[in-house]
Motif scaffolding. Structure first.
Motif, PDB file in Angstrom:
ATOM      1  N   ARG A  13       0.818  -1.211   0.000  1.00 44.07           N
ATOM      2  CA  ARG A  13       0.000   0.000   0.000  1.00 44.07           C
ATOM      3  C   ARG A  13       0.852   1.261   0.000  1.00 44.07           C
ATOM      4  N   ALA A  14       1.999   1.207   0.664  1.00 41.36           N
ATOM      5  CA  ALA A  14       2.897   2.361   0.702  1.00 41.36           C
ATOM      6  C   ALA A  14       3.471   2.673  -0.681  1.00 41.36           C
ATOM      7  N   HIS A  15       3.452   1.686  -1.559  1.00 47.81           N
ATOM      8  CA  HIS A  15       3.995   1.856  -2.911  1.00 47.81           C
ATOM      9  C   HIS A  15       2.934   1.689  -3.987  1.00 47.81           C
ATOM     10  N   ALA A  16       1.684   1.855  -3.605  1.00 52.08           N
ATOM     11  CA  ALA A  16       0.571   1.636  -4.537  1.00 52.08           C
ATOM     12  C   ALA A  16       0.643   2.541  -5.752  1.00 52.08           C
ATOM     13  N   ALA A  17       1.109   3.771  -5.595  1.00 51.08           N
ATOM     14  CA  ALA A  17       1.186   4.696  -6.737  1.00 51.08           C
ATOM     15  C   ALA A  17       2.166   4.209  -7.790  1.00 51.08           C
ATOM     16  N   ALA A  18       3.117   3.390  -7.392  1.00 50.47           N
ATOM     17  CA  ALA A  18       4.063   2.824  -8.358  1.00 50.47           C
ATOM     18  C   ALA A  18       3.585   1.474  -8.888  1.00 50.47           C
ATOM     19  N   VAL A  19       3.014   0.653  -8.013  1.00 53.97           N
ATOM     20  CA  VAL A  19       2.657  -0.720  -8.383  1.00 53.97           C
ATOM     21  C   VAL A  19       1.346  -0.812  -9.155  1.00 53.97           C
ATOM     22  N   LEU A  20       0.298  -0.125  -8.693  1.00 53.42           N
ATOM     23  CA  LEU A  20      -1.016  -0.290  -9.328  1.00 53.42           C
ATOM     24  C   LEU A  20      -1.063   0.190 -10.781  1.00 53.42           C
ATOM     25  N   PRO A  21      -0.434   1.306 -11.150  1.00 56.10           N
ATOM     26  CA  PRO A  21      -0.423   1.663 -12.572  1.00 56.10           C
ATOM     27  C   PRO A  21       0.282   0.620 -13.447  1.00 56.10           C
ATOM     28  N   VAL A  22       1.373   0.069 -12.940  1.00 59.75           N
ATOM     29  CA  VAL A  22       2.070  -0.988 -13.687  1.00 59.75           C
ATOM     30  C   VAL A  22       1.176  -2.216 -13.797  1.00 59.75           C
ATOM     31  N   ALA A  23       0.470  -2.539 -12.712  1.00 57.67           N
ATOM     32  CA  ALA A  23      -0.436  -3.685 -12.738  1.00 57.67           C
ATOM     33  C   ALA A  23      -1.574  -3.460 -13.722  1.00 57.67           C
ATOM     34  N   PHE A  24      -2.142  -2.245 -13.727  1.00 60.95           N
ATOM     35  CA  PHE A  24      -3.246  -1.962 -14.648  1.00 60.95           C
ATOM     36  C   PHE A  24      -2.804  -2.177 -16.091  1.00 60.95           C
ATOM     37  N   VAL A  25      -1.674  -1.604 -16.464  1.00 65.68           N
ATOM     38  CA  VAL A  25      -1.180  -1.733 -17.843  1.00 65.68           C
ATOM     39  C   VAL A  25      -0.693  -3.158 -18.116  1.00 65.68           C
ATOM     40  N   GLY A  26      -0.089  -3.792 -17.111  1.00 69.70           N
ATOM     41  CA  GLY A  26       0.402  -5.161 -17.276  1.00 69.70           C
ATOM     42  C   GLY A  26      -0.689  -6.162 -17.584  1.00 69.70           C
ATOM     43  N   ARG A  27      -1.913  -5.835 -17.207  1.00 69.14           N
ATOM     44  CA  ARG A  27      -3.048  -6.718 -17.493  1.00 69.14           C
ATOM     45  C   ARG A  27      -3.296  -6.874 -18.991  1.00 69.14           C
ATOM     46  N   PHE A  28      -2.657  -6.053 -19.804  1.00 70.62           N
ATOM     47  CA  PHE A  28      -2.865  -6.093 -21.252  1.00 70.62           C
ATOM     48  C   PHE A  28      -1.624  -6.582 -21.987  1.00 70.62           C
ATOM     49  N   ASP A  29      -0.721  -7.222 -21.275  1.00 70.65           N
ATOM     50  CA  ASP A  29       0.485  -7.790 -21.877  1.00 70.65           C
ATOM     51  C   ASP A  29       0.084  -8.895 -22.847  1.00 70.65           C
ATOM     52  N   HIS A  30       0.886  -9.083 -23.887  1.00 72.49           N
ATOM     53  CA  HIS A  30       0.550 -10.116 -24.877  1.00 72.49           C
ATOM     54  C   HIS A  30       0.929 -11.520 -24.410  1.00 72.49           C
ATOM     55  N   THR A  31       1.763 -11.628 -23.390  1.00 75.26           N
ATOM     56  CA  THR A  31       2.147 -12.929 -22.850  1.00 75.26           C
ATOM     57  C   THR A  31       1.139 -13.330 -21.767  1.00 75.26           C
ATOM     58  N   ALA A  32       0.493 -14.455 -21.957  1.00 74.79           N
ATOM     59  CA  ALA A  32      -0.593 -14.871 -21.076  1.00 74.79           C
ATOM     60  C   ALA A  32      -0.160 -14.983 -19.614  1.00 74.79           C
ATOM     61  N   SER A  33       1.016 -15.537 -19.349  1.00 77.26           N
ATOM     62  CA  SER A  33       1.448 -15.711 -17.958  1.00 77.26           C
ATOM     63  C   SER A  33       1.715 -14.371 -17.280  1.00 77.26           C
ATOM     64  N   VAL A  34       2.274 -13.425 -18.010  1.00 76.48           N
ATOM     65  CA  VAL A  34       2.533 -12.087 -17.470  1.00 76.48           C
ATOM     66  C   VAL A  34       1.202 -11.387 -17.214  1.00 76.48           C
ATOM     67  N   LYS A  35       0.324 -11.473 -18.197  1.00 77.53           N
ATOM     68  CA  LYS A  35      -1.006 -10.863 -18.087  1.00 77.53           C
ATOM     69  C   LYS A  35      -1.740 -11.391 -16.847  1.00 77.53           C
ATOM     70  N   LYS A  36      -1.691 -12.703 -16.637  1.00 74.67           N
ATOM     71  CA  LYS A  36      -2.376 -13.327 -15.505  1.00 74.67           C
ATOM     72  C   LYS A  36      -1.825 -12.828 -14.176  1.00 74.67           C
ATOM     73  N   ARG A  37      -0.514 -12.722 -14.062  1.00 74.31           N
ATOM     74  CA  ARG A  37       0.101 -12.245 -12.813  1.00 74.31           C
ATOM     75  C   ARG A  37      -0.329 -10.820 -12.487  1.00 74.31           C
ATOM     76  N   TRP A  38      -0.291  -9.943 -13.512  1.00 79.15           N
ATOM     77  CA  TRP A  38      -0.676  -8.556 -13.267  1.00 79.15           C
ATOM     78  C   TRP A  38      -2.158  -8.425 -12.987  1.00 79.15           C
TER      79      TRP A  38
END
Length: 148
Positions: A13-38
């Motif tokens: 939570r202390a780093h949410a401003a860094a992690v959540l935007p990366v997670a949001f965009v990572g959800r659209f990765d073309h690699t299925a395993s990466v996409k699933k993790r994010w």
């Protein structure tokens, strides 16, 4: 980030401003395993798309814009898909950034065809439909306004 969110959610939570935007965009990765993790990181740590985008829209858009400006086509596709998803999930939040988003995506439309480029016109359409008032302020490629 997933292990951190499971074992030390307060630290994440202390780093949410860094992690959540990366997670949001990572959800659209073309690699299925990466996409699933994010997707898992996003699901476990966001309070819903609209409220989380309200907090971190500038950071999410910064990540999307960087992806759109990349020389790698899969990165461009990912940035466009993430921007479109943000507009569809929280149009009232994204409306203030919609003109900037559209201009960045329209800039990438001309030129050669590349694998995944179909995500760009789809993303433009999603942003225009989700944020029509904001979209009406954007000049189209021919000098006219984007019409609905």
């Amino acid at each position: 980030a997933l292990e951190l969110s499971r074992s030390a959610p307060d630290a994440l939570r202390a780093h949410a401003a860094a992690v959540l935007p990366v997670a949001f965009v990572g959800r659209f990765d073309h690699t299925a395993s990466v996409k699933k993790r994010w997707e898992e990181v996003w699901e476990e740590n966001s309070a819903g798309a609209s409220s989380t985008l309200r907090l971190y829209l500038d950071e999410v858009w910064s990540k999307c814009a960087a992806k759109l400006a990349s020389a790698q086509y899969q990165q461009k596709r990912q940035g466009a898909a993430a921007a479109a998803a943000a507009a569809k999930a929280a149009p009232e939040v994204v409306a203030r950034k919609a003109p900037e988003m559209l201009e960045a995506m329209l800039k990438e439309l001309p030129g050669r065809v590349w694998e995944g480029k179909e995500a760009l016109p789809e993303a433009v359409a999603d942003v225009v439909v989700s944020c029509p008032v904001a979209a009406a302020t954007v000049s189209g490629g021919g000098g006219g306004r984007i019409a609905l």
